[in-house]
Write an enzyme that holds these catalytic residues in place. Sequence first.
Site, short mmCIF file in Angstrom:
data_model
loop_
_atom_site.label_atom_id
_atom_site.label_comp_id
_atom_site.label_asym_id
_atom_site.label_seq_id
_atom_site.Cartn_x
_atom_site.Cartn_y
_atom_site.Cartn_z
N ARG A 169 0.90 -1.25 0.18
CA ARG A 169 -0.06 0.18 0.03
C ARG A 169 0.89 1.28 0.07
O ARG A 169 0.38 2.44 -0.22
CB ARG A 169 -0.98 -0.01 1.09
CG ARG A 169 -2.19 -1.02 0.76
CD ARG A 169 -3.13 -0.95 1.93
NE ARG A 169 -2.67 -1.60 3.32
CZ ARG A 169 -2.55 -2.65 3.84
NH1 ARG A 169 -3.00 -3.79 2.84
NH2 ARG A 169 -2.04 -3.05 4.95
N GLU A 193 2.24 -5.52 13.77
CA GLU A 193 1.23 -5.54 14.80
C GLU A 193 0.58 -6.93 14.88
O GLU A 193 0.07 -7.27 15.68
CB GLU A 193 0.10 -4.38 14.40
CG GLU A 193 -0.78 -4.01 15.57
CD GLU A 193 -1.74 -3.10 15.23
OE1 GLU A 193 -1.68 -2.64 13.95
OE2 GLU A 193 -2.96 -2.88 15.91
P1 AMP Z 1 3.60 -1.64 12.18
O1 AMP Z 1 5.17 -2.55 11.49
O2 AMP Z 1 3.32 -2.41 13.32
O3 AMP Z 1 4.27 -0.31 12.30
O4 AMP Z 1 2.90 -2.05 11.02
C1 AMP Z 1 2.70 -1.12 9.80
C2 AMP Z 1 2.44 -1.88 8.70
O5 AMP Z 1 1.26 -2.89 9.00
C3 AMP Z 1 2.04 -1.27 7.47
O6 AMP Z 1 2.42 -1.57 6.23
C4 AMP Z 1 0.51 -1.54 7.25
O7 AMP Z 1 0.17 -1.74 5.85
C5 AMP Z 1 0.07 -2.40 8.28
N1 AMP Z 1 -0.64 -2.33 9.13
C6 AMP Z 1 -0.39 -2.43 10.72
N2 AMP Z 1 -1.49 -2.24 11.51
C7 AMP Z 1 -2.58 -1.91 10.58
C8 AMP Z 1 -3.93 -1.49 10.75
N3 AMP Z 1 -4.35 -1.39 11.83
N4 AMP Z 1 -4.74 -1.30 9.69
C9 AMP Z 1 -4.33 -1.40 8.51
N5 AMP Z 1 -2.74 -1.66 8.04
C10 AMP Z 1 -2.07 -1.95 9.34
#
Ligand code: AMP
Length: 173
Positions: free
Chosen positions: A58, A95
């Site tokens: 994305r 996450e």
């Molecule tokens: P993080 O590594 O935890 O910061 O997660 C970021 C990545 O996971 C991004 O590339 C997002 O596309 C995806 N992502 C994590 N949490 C969400 C969420 N609640 N909604 C949509 N995409 C998420």
Amino acid sequence: MDLTHYVRNIPDFPKPGIIFRDITPLLGTAEALQFALDTLTEQFDGTAIDYVAAIEARGFLFGVTLADRLNAGFVPIRKPGKLPGPSYRQNYALEYGSDGLEIHQDAFGGSGQKRVLLIDDVLATGGTASAAATLLAKAGGKLAGYGFVIELLALEGREQLPKAPVFSLITYS
Ligand code: AMP
């Protein structure tokens, strides 16, 4: 324009307890998409940037247009096994789950330190963007800033990131 109207919140996707922030309404509404791209562009217009690097998948949706508008090149940061040339790899925690990212070793041309803006759709725990920032450095890039469409403030991902200016279009507490 309040961009939160163009983000759909989907509970328990892809796992129980996660509220997935779905940006397809934002992408599908011309005025919202233009406003998002205009605002991101304005934020980094005054910053010297040689490349925009964005994270699969994305991040790509915003990264290429932003690179064009900022008169910069575009560099994809991809999921493992997708890039055809010699690549650096970095593993990271999500996450929901864990994964890896890769960048071409010669992504920034190899001559001098290029200034790189890193783009992704969501900043959650910061694991993904931190891994991407580490990869940029490995490939010889100098981080000029981070741009996100959405930041989930409660997860404090910003605190995990290697230091550079951070801008998020939409924040959730
Ligand atoms: P993080 O590594 O935890 O910061 O997660 C970021 C990545 O996971 C991004 O590339 C997002 O596309 C995806 N992502 C994590 N949490 C969400 C969420 N609640 N909604 C949509 N995409 C998420």
